[in-house]
Structure formats: C-alpha cells, structure tokens
Design a protein around this motif. Structure first.
Motif, short mmCIF file in Angstrom:
data_model
loop_
_atom_site.label_atom_id
_atom_site.label_comp_id
_atom_site.label_asym_id
_atom_site.label_seq_id
_atom_site.Cartn_x
_atom_site.Cartn_y
_atom_site.Cartn_z
N SER A 1 11.27 6.66 -1.74
CA SER A 1 11.20 5.49 -0.12
C SER A 1 10.29 5.01 -1.05
N ALA A 2 9.34 4.98 -1.69
CA ALA A 2 8.68 3.75 -2.64
C ALA A 2 9.23 2.52 -3.10
N ASN A 3 10.15 2.87 -3.71
CA ASN A 3 11.25 1.71 -3.66
C ASN A 3 12.23 1.09 -2.33
N ASP A 4 12.19 1.37 -1.59
CA ASP A 4 11.77 0.61 -0.08
C ASP A 4 11.19 -0.53 0.33
N PHE A 5 9.93 -0.02 -0.01
CA PHE A 5 9.18 -1.11 0.38
C PHE A 5 8.48 -2.08 -0.33
N TYR A 6 8.62 -0.95 -1.91
CA TYR A 6 9.25 -2.80 -2.83
C TYR A 6 9.31 -4.03 -2.38
N LYS A 7 10.87 -3.35 -1.93
CA LYS A 7 11.94 -4.49 -1.52
C LYS A 7 11.52 -4.66 0.36
N ASP B 1 0.59 -1.32 -0.42
CA ASP B 1 0.23 -0.06 -0.18
C ASP B 1 0.97 1.01 0.18
N LYS B 2 1.86 1.86 1.01
CA LYS B 2 2.93 2.48 0.70
C LYS B 2 3.36 2.78 -0.57
N ASN B 3 3.82 1.37 -1.18
CA ASN B 3 4.37 1.29 -1.83
C ASN B 3 3.84 2.24 -3.28
N MET B 4 2.03 1.18 -3.66
CA MET B 4 2.06 2.22 -4.74
C MET B 4 1.33 3.61 -4.21
N LEU B 5 0.78 3.92 -3.02
CA LEU B 5 1.45 5.40 -2.44
C LEU B 5 1.93 6.12 -3.26
N TYR B 6 2.75 5.65 -2.48
CA TYR B 6 4.42 6.57 -2.16
C TYR B 6 5.03 7.14 -4.01
N LEU C 1 2.52 -11.99 -5.20
CA LEU C 1 2.64 -10.79 -4.07
C LEU C 1 1.65 -9.72 -4.34
N PRO C 2 0.93 -8.97 -3.85
CA PRO C 2 -0.19 -7.68 -4.81
C PRO C 2 0.79 -6.48 -5.71
N GLU C 3 0.02 -5.83 -6.37
CA GLU C 3 0.37 -5.16 -7.35
C GLU C 3 1.54 -3.98 -6.74
N MET C 4 2.43 -3.68 -7.01
CA MET C 4 3.34 -2.29 -6.59
C MET C 4 4.45 -1.67 -8.15
N LYS C 5 4.79 -1.02 -7.41
CA LYS C 5 5.61 -0.39 -8.66
C LYS C 5 7.39 0.37 -8.08
N GLU C 6 8.30 0.22 -8.80
CA GLU C 6 9.21 1.24 -8.44
C GLU C 6 9.36 1.91 -9.69
N ILE C 7 9.87 3.24 -8.68
CA ILE C 7 10.24 4.23 -9.76
C ILE C 7 11.93 4.17 -10.16
N THR C 8 11.83 5.31 -11.23
CA THR C 8 12.73 6.02 -11.59
C THR C 8 12.89 7.22 -11.08
N PRO C 9 13.85 7.26 -9.38
CA PRO C 9 14.24 8.64 -9.02
C PRO C 9 14.88 9.56 -10.34
N LEU C 10 14.11 11.25 -9.83
CA LEU C 10 14.53 12.07 -10.71
C LEU C 10 16.23 12.24 -10.74
N PRO C 11 16.59 12.69 -11.82
CA PRO C 11 18.52 12.81 -11.97
C PRO C 11 18.74 13.59 -10.80
N GLU C 12 18.12 15.04 -10.02
CA GLU C 12 18.29 15.50 -9.31
C GLU C 12 17.67 15.43 -7.83
N PRO C 13 18.32 15.87 -7.02
CA PRO C 13 17.29 16.22 -5.58
C PRO C 13 16.28 16.86 -5.90
N THR C 14 15.19 16.87 -6.06
CA THR C 14 13.70 17.34 -5.47
C THR C 14 12.40 16.97 -4.95
#
Length: 993
Positions: free
Chosen positions: A607-613, A595-600, A660-673
């Motif tokens: 941090s969405a990827n942390d919950f994916y892992k 749930d946190k992965n999908m919302l984040y 596993l329930p549906e989850m997503k990995e995201i690609t971070p932006l190239p710069e801190p945002t």
C-alpha cells in the motif's frame, strides 16, 4: 466598530414606541458602524435614496476636497450597482428637495450653511479626526465629515449599508440587489477611530502581485493603486506602504502620489526606507550617491533625504525616519554602540531637513521610527528619538509582537505614542509565510488587543504581501483598529459570521464562518511553506489519520456548500473559501501521504505505492486549483495572482518550483506475504527481532489499539488472529488480505481484577506466526464526584479551558479565549495590562487530576509563544500541586523560581534561582522532524518542571498567573516520549456528567 453616541432627530412618539433603530443612547456594539439605518421598504419619514424608479440626486460643493467629490460619485454609481438607477452627482451648493447633501465642515458651503441655520448640530464631530454625521433633515439626507476622510467614510458607510461591499472589486463580492433604498429618519454620528493610522504594506510582491498588475494595468501604477486606495477607504483605513522590492512609488508613475493625495490616503515608506525615498530610488542612483553609509557619506545621503521630503512635501505623509543597512539589513559592522551614535546623528539631520523643507517645526509633521530587528536592541540600550515621533514596534515576523508599549514611554506621556508593524505575510526569516492565509481571527484579536491595551494605538501597519489572499485578516484588522474594545475575545466567532454575512448573505453565513475558521486554524498547526515530513505521528494516537479526517471534513463541507452559493457569488466563494480550503488541505495531505509512503515502504507494505500515487495526484490537483484561480475564475481577472511556489521548501526562501517531498515506490514480493505492524511502533514483523508489544492498556481511559495485517507481495493471503486470554477482544479473528486490514484490540474490563494483566495475540499466515504481547492495568475508580483528568499509565493531557475552578486574583482573572491555539480554546488574563502578581494574590486555575504513582511528576505547560514583550521582568507562570509552594517558571529566562519568603519586588530578582530542569526536547518529536521543530513553527512553547507526589490519588493541580501576557493552551502530565506525537495524548476528562 465604534462605541458611538446616537441622538434622535425629533420624531413622533409613535415612531419611538415602535422601536426606531436610532436609540437615544447606544451601548457597546460589535460592529464598527452599529446602526443599519438603510431600509428596503418605505417607513414613515424615511429618506428615499431610490424609490418608484427614481433616485435622489447628490450635491457636493465644488470647493470641497477632490477625494470627497470623487467618493460622492462612487456613491452615485453604487446606487446604480444596487438598484440599476444611478444617483446623479452635482457640484453645486444649490440643491433640490429629497437630495443627498455631502460635505466637510469648514470646506463645504452646503454643510456650513446648514450649521449656521442650526439645521444640524455638528458639535459631536467638529474638530475630531475622521468622524462623520449622517442625518435626515427637512427631507434631505446630510453627510457631514469632520475632515476629508471623515466625509469620505460617511459616504462609503452608506455604500456598504445599501449593499456594496468594500471587497466588491478585490474579492468580487457581489452587490446585494434591491429595487428600493431608504434611510431611516434620525441622526447618527461616527466617533473617531481608536487607532489613528491604519493601513497595509504591499510587500513580497513578486511573482504574484507584480505579474498580475503588469498584466492587468501595465504595471504597479496609479491605475492599479486607485483600486487599492478605494478599498482602503471603504474599509475606513487611511495609510499605505506601497510595493517596494524593485519598485518606486513616486518615480515609476509620477501620478501615484497625486492620486493617493486626491483619494485621501496617507502615504509612507517601509521600515527601512527613510524620508519618503524607496530603496529602488537609491539603487538606481548608487553610482551617483555612493555607498549607503552615513558615517562616510553623510553629505550625499542627506541630500538624498532632502530631495525625498521636498518632492512629497505637498502631500499627506507619515514620514519614516531612521536608517538601516542597504537591502533591509543591519547597519554598520556589528558595533551596536557605534550604530546607535550614527543613528542619533541620522535622526537629528533628518529632523533638520524636515524643518527646512516645511519651514515649520518637525513635530507638526508626523514621523515614525520603526524599531525593527536590531533596532530594538538599540532602543533597549537607550537610543531615544524626539518625543513627537511615533515608536513603531514590531512582531517577530510570524505574528507575535516583540514589545508592548514600554512603561517608560507611558510615564513621560510620549506625544508621538506607539504603533505596531505586524506580519500576516512574510518573505524571510524565520521562514516564508506568503502563499495563503494562515492567520486566525482569534490570534489576531489576542495579539492586537495586547498591543492596543498596552498603548500601541497610534499606528497599525500590516504586511499583507500581495493583498490577496489575505482579505479576511485585512478586513478584521481594519475593523478592529476602529474600536478594539468592540470585539472582545468571546466575539470573534460572531465577527466571523458577520463577515460571512457581509460577503455572501445570511443564509449560509454560519457554515462559511465555520469553514474559514477551521482552515485557518489547521494552517496554523503547521503553515504550508513550513511543512516537512514527519510532523504528525502515523503510529501514535492515530494522529495523522485524525488530522487528515479534519481536513477532509472541512473540504467536504466547502464543496457541498458550493452548489448552494448563488452564481454571482461563485467567484468570491472560490477566492475566499473554496480555494484556500482545498489548496491548504491538499498541501497538508501531500505530506501526510508522503509520510505514510516512506514508513510503509520501510515496512514493505504494498500500500506504500497507493500513498505515492495519492501524493502525486494531490500535487497535480494543486496545480489545477491554482490554474483555475489564475486563468478562469472571474474571467481571468486575477491572472498570475496565485503564482507563489508553496510546496517543498528546503530553506526560508521560495524554491524555484513546487516539489514533492521524498517518496519511494516499492516492488512487491512475487508471492503474497504477511506483514504485521502495531500501534505505537514504526517497526514491522516478522522481519524484526524486537518483541512486538502494544502500548499499555489503561482501564481508566478504556484504551483501544490496532494491529495492521498487510501484504508485502502480489496476490492475496488468509490470516488468523487469536488471543490467549478471553478478556482480549479482537475486531476480527480471520480474514483475507490483498493490501491490508486493521484489527482493533479492546479489553473486557469487567473480566479483569485490579492490577496488571498480561496476554498475547498471535497473527498467523500458514507457518508464519507473529506474537504480540500486551498488558492492561485496572484500578478502583477514585471517589470523587467532580470531573478529573488522569491515567493509570502516567501520561495524560488537559485542555486549559477544562478547569474545575477559576479563582480570581486581586487585579485580574483568567478568561477563556475561544478557538485560540490548536485546541478549542486557550486561557488568558483579563485585563491583559494587570500588574504582575505573586501566587497568593494571583488568579489561578485548578484542575482535579488522578496521579497514580508516588514520586516525581513531570508537568508540561503548553503556552502560546509570547515574545519577550517586557524584558524588565520576564514571562512567568506558576504551577503547584495541592498546597505545595508554587514553582514559578520564567519562559524568557529558562529559570525556575521557587520563592521562599518573597515580596512583590522579588518578582524581578527572586531570592532562589535554580536552573530549569532539562526540557523534554523530544516531547512530541517524530524522527526527522527534529530539524524543524520550534515554538515559532509549532505556534506553541513548552515549559516543564517536576512536582512531588506524596501519595497516589486525586490531587489539585494549580496554575497561577504571574505575568498577565502568558496564554495557557494545554497541560501534559508525564509525557511519554517513547510514543511521541505533535498534539500529544488525546484529552480525556472523567466523571463528566
């Protein structure tokens, strides 16, 4: 635990004065066999089972029942398990001194001789069902049973008390060692059980149970069943429905019924397998017999029935009668009237077959008719069966009984009585509940007490699936069935501690009881197979974080305790405590992490990827836990027993593999945002045009809300946070963020005047600024010394057991049911068989509440999902404010009854009926969870109505019993559906001293 009568063997006055445990009378006790007559050191005149390196021999008449002789040999071996010295067993009527004499009245010459010589008085047990006496007589220990199982139970009662658990095989509970064993001098007798037939149904046995049995015993055969029969007898149970899906108890191994009879187990068949025939016996002969349709194939089906009874006529059976469609479905083509007539013909023919096979009246051979699913409609429509047949009522497959014993059956004093078929395992609708134990002891106590008190006391049969891992509820139900009055609702935790003590000893019993009580309770919030995304809110009431913390706390406690458990108890600890706790918590956290992965991911948080892992790691841990259970625990004894798929259900039936329930990995932006999210919203800023507004701060609740500042890109960034008003307090005003940080926002209430105050917080990263608006409301404290609930913002919740006053009614009162439901307790009625009431004479609960606005207030009552157990009247509860006319809500009819002038007769047909105001169907719903929210899955039913507030301030909210079976768990006033959550607002009582 039976309320027993205990008489003294005449001992010296000295022994009496020092307090022998054999009192002259005994009060109600919360143990089935209340007296622990076994000692581990010598006492005057005590009988020596094992002492000074020698054991007492056991004597049993060779003419006695085979099951008695076999159990006597178990006792001899049990002394070896405990002390290392076996008691020799002799099939002889002549015994030596200091011997254990075992036998059944009228079947044992040993016992009959003692009776004739007036050495023992068996008047307290003679002719009774499953009763026994244990007495020291002239240096001998006598175990006398009223019948076969009475004697066997007496034998195993000694076994358990010397230290051999009924679960020594099925849960690897270690034997409690002792070098010496004695029995305190005196006389003890065990009265008959309150529920006559008590047993389990092995069901849904593929893949786990069946694979285990094939690997361990070569099949589901007599060798395997022998271990199960012994368990049942050691639990003082007597009845079994055997495994049935693709299995035939009588034909797969012809020794099965012989061994069952020898042990002393009453055999039956499931609710849709009549006349001692399994479903498989029909499917194996389908071409020969023809279609399973009594209307068109009466001759062949009747012969099939005849052959089943004739084959099993010499065994102890409880015969299932009636007929359902092939494959556990409704019979016929949907015409109930036609099906009723067919069923009447079926039962008439089945009774004729019983008469012919036994050459005896059918009423002399116990039968049961299961009123399951559609058959309940037939019964309600008037279908009757002969008076001697047990009417077996059922639950809703998920642990809530569908009928109490009908008044019409009580009025005619039905000979056969009523029984209950109950599920602690389910494979089918509404959803599977197979993998782990999800049943709490308080829930079992409430439901089985309701059944028992109403008259469903002739038979209890429990669907236990694979038997493992349902050891705890099986143990409780079999104990409770012996004497339900001995474990009232306020003794369930004591039972849990006693259970933990029996399994693991006294040292850690309270800790283990707490752990096991908690994991079963948390599972009941949302059973693992019924988990879906977005059940618990991430953004409201910090709910998902609170749920996760509770799970982590109980896992930590179980893991820390593991190192303190003795080596010989480690396998039992893993089975009964550690595995179910860790595995259940793992599944729960998988969904919380997803749930946190999908919302984040939606918000762009890195941090969405942390919950994916984290979810993936938990998924692998789940596999490791099951692998250890199946392959390493107890040296591989339970291989394959934990094979059920339990993650990723999409429909009621078991998926092909854990997923596993549906989850997503995201690609971070190239710069801190920078990204900003706030409590109470799933939106994020600065990418959203909506204004960021925190929930309203309540001066009464001293509200505190959070702001998350997070990174959407690689690297780190600095931020600042500032408020435009000095009364806004921030936990940090600046910081460096790599992934995310949380700012807690509080209010300096002393700096505010009464009324509403507004302010703004700005979160900045360079030129990127996110403004967040907030409002805080403050009011003068109400002048009341009593504790009260309320809020200045409208919404608040009340635990049902936090009442100010409980006013008894004419025939009943509200009582606290500890640990029942989601919260600390619920409120139920005692006695549960009390008559329905009108508000003037009904018991009521009163709650002091602060209502801050005039007008309408929505009041939601959260009740347990009690079924339509008495369709003649409904399931009603009433609510009122102050001295207003109570509004009566019928949970069954969905109607509100506002009685004007009324009499008791109006309770069934009220004068003024109006439609229930539209239910707040979105109460505590989160996003996609709407697809799977129901009172069944949630274990809670919401009833709501509106009450008029004439003036703001302190009021008295009153809740009245109308029908006694309704159990109140929670009250929510003015639910805020804009900030919904599963549990609703966190309860906060004010003026608590």
């Amino acid at each position: 635990m039976i309320q027993s009568k205990i008489k003294f063997h005449l001992l010296s006055l000295l022994l009496f004065l020092v307090g022998s445990v054999f009192g002259q009378s005994i009060k109600k006790n919360d143990q089935r066999t209340p007296v622990n007559y076994v000692l581990h050191k010598m006492e005057a005149q005590a009988f020596k089972i094992v002492a000074n390196g020698k054991s007492a021999s056991i004597y049993v008449d060779s003419n006695d029942w085979k099951g008695v002789i076999r159990a006597a040999k178990d006792l001899g071996d049990d002394t070896r398990k405990v002390t290392g010295i076996a008691s020799l067993v002799f099939e002889s009527t002549k015994s030596e001194k200091n011997a254990i004499l075992i036998g059944t009245i009228g079947k044992s010459r040993i016992i009959d001789k003692l009776i004739a010589a007036k050495k023992i008085d068996v008047s307290s047990i003679k002719g009774k069902w499953e009763s026994f006496l244990i007495q020291t007589v002239d240096g001998q220990l006598v175990v006398a049973g009223s019948d076969k199982r009475g004697t066997i139970y007496g034998i195993y009662d000694i076994s358990e008390k010397i230290g051999v658990s009924p679960w020594y095989f099925w849960a690897d509970v270690p034997v409690k060692k002792s070098s010496e064993l004695y029995v305190k001098a005196g006389k003890y007798f065990q009265d008959s059980p309150k529920v006559k037939y008590r047993g389990i149904f092995i069901n849904d046995e593929e893949p786990s149970f069946a694979q285990w049995a094939r690997g361990a015993y070569g099949g589901i055969n007599s060798k395997m069943y022998a271990t199960m029969f012994e368990l049942l007898l050691r639990l003082k149970a007597n009845y079994l429905w055997p495994a049935m899906w693709g299995k035939s108890f009588n034909e797969d191994d012809p020794l099965n019924p012989l061994v069952a009879d020898e042990y002393g187990i009453v055999m039956g068949t499931s609710h849709h397998e009549p006349m001692m025939r399994s479903q498989k016996e029909y499917t194996d002969r389908k071409k020969e017999i023809g279609e399973w349709n009594y209307e068109t194939n009466e001759k062949n089906i009747s012969q099939f029935f005849y052959d089943g009874i004739n084959r099993n006529k010499n065994f102890d059976n409880l015969i299932t009668i009636g007929m359902r469609g092939e494959g556990d479905v409704a019979m016929g083509e949907g015409d109930d009237l036609k099906n009723i007539q067919t069923l009447q013909n079926v039962i008439k023919k089945q009774r004729e077959i019983i008469q012919n096979v036994y050459n005896d009246a059918p009423e002399n051979h116990p039968q049961v008719w299961a009123i399951f699913t559609e058959v309940q409609r037939y019964y309600d429509a008037g279908l009757t069966v002969p008076d001697d047949v047990i009417l077996l009522f059922c639950d809703n497959n998920w642990g809530h009984i569908r009928r109490t014993y009908p008044e019409k059956e009580k009025v005619k004093n039905r000979i056969g009585g009523g029984g209950l078929y109950y599920h602690i395992d389910m494979n089918g609708g509404p959803w599977n509940d197979r993998w782990i134990n999800t049943t709490t002891i308080p829930k079992l106590q409430e439901q089985f007490n309701l059944a028992y008190q109403s008259g469903l006391d002739k038979l209890w049969i429990v669907n236990v699936g694979d038997l493992k891992p349902k050891e705890l509820p099986i143990d409780f139900i079999m104990h409770f069935a012996w004497n339900p009055d001995a474990i009232p609702a306020d003794k369930t935790q004591k039972y849990m501690i006693d259970w933990a003590n029996r399994m693991f000893g006294n040292e850690h019993a309270e800790e283990i009881a707490d752990i096991v009580s908690k994991y079963t309770k948390y599972n009941l919030w949302r059973k693992p197979e019924a988990q879906v995304p977005n059940i618990f809110s991430i953004v409201n009431n910090q709910e998902s974080d609170r749920v996760l913390k509770l799970w982590k706390d109980v896992v930590d406690k179980a893991e820390k305790l593991k190192s303190k458990i003795p080596v010989d108890a480690q396998d039992a600890y893993y089975q009964l405590v550690l595995y179910p706790v860790k595995a259940s918590a793992g599944v729960a956290e998988i969904y919380l992490a997803a749930d946190k992965n999908m919302l984040y991911a939606k918000q762009g948080r890195v941090s969405a990827n942390d919950f994916y892992k984290r979810a993936q790691g938990l998924f692998e841990e789940d596999k490791r836990l099951s692998d250890y259970y199946n392959n390493s625990m107890a040296k591989g004894k339970w291989k394959n027993m934990m094979s059920d798929i339990h993650i990723g259900y999409k429909m009621w039936s078991m998926p092909r593999a854990n997923q596993l329930p549906e989850m997503k990995e995201i690609t971070p932006l190239p710069e801190p945002t920078i990204g900003v999210a706030i409590e109470g919203s799933e939106l994020s800023w600065p990418n959203t045009t909506d204004k960021a507004t925190l929930p309203l701060f309540d001066g009464l609740a001293k509200s505190s809300y959070y702001i998350d500042v997070y990174n959407r890109g690689l690297g780190k960034f600095e931020f600042t946070a500032k408020a435009n008003k000095t009364w806004i307090k921030l936990s940090q005003s600046k910081g460096v963020v790599e992934k995310e940080t949380r700012i807690q926002v509080d209010i300096d209430w002393n700096a505010l005047t009464n009324g509403t105050s507004d302010g703004t917080i700005e979160i900045s990263q360079g030129n990127s600024i996110v403004p967040i608006q907030l409002s805080a409301i403050k009011a003068a404290q109400p002048k009341i010394e009593e504790p009260y609930f309320g809020s200045l913002t409208g919404e608040f919740s009340i635990p049902s057991n936090s009442y100010n006053t409980s006013v008894p009614g004419k025939f009943a009162k509200w009582v606290t049911l500890p640990d029942l439901g989601r919260s600390d307790a619920s409120m139920g009625i005692s006695p549960v068989t009390a008559p329905s009431a009108i508000p003037e004479s009904a018991p009521r609960l009163e709650y002091k509440v602060l209502l801050s606005k005039k007008g309408k207030a929505t009041v939601c009552l959260g009740i347990l999902p009690t079924q339509d157990i008495n369709p003649a009247r409904g399931l009603r509860i009433a609510v009122a404010l102050d001295n207003q006319t109570p509004v009566i809500i019928d949970a069954r009819k969905g109607l509100v009854d506002t009685f004007g002038e009324y009499t008791p007769s109006n309770l069934a047909h009220s004068k003024v009926l109006k439609p229930l105001p539209p239910l707040n169907k979105d109460i505590y719903l989160n996003g996609n969870a709407k697809q799977r929210r129901s009172e069944v899955f949630d274990n809670l039913r919401w009833l709501d109505t509106e009450l008029q507030i004439d003036e703001p301030g302190i009021h008295t909210l009153k809740v009245y019993m109308i029908d006694p079976e309704v159990v109140l768990e929670k009250i929510v006033v003015n639910p805020d559906n804009a900030h919904s959550s599963y549990f609703g607002p966190i309860p906060m009582q004010h003026n608590v001293k």
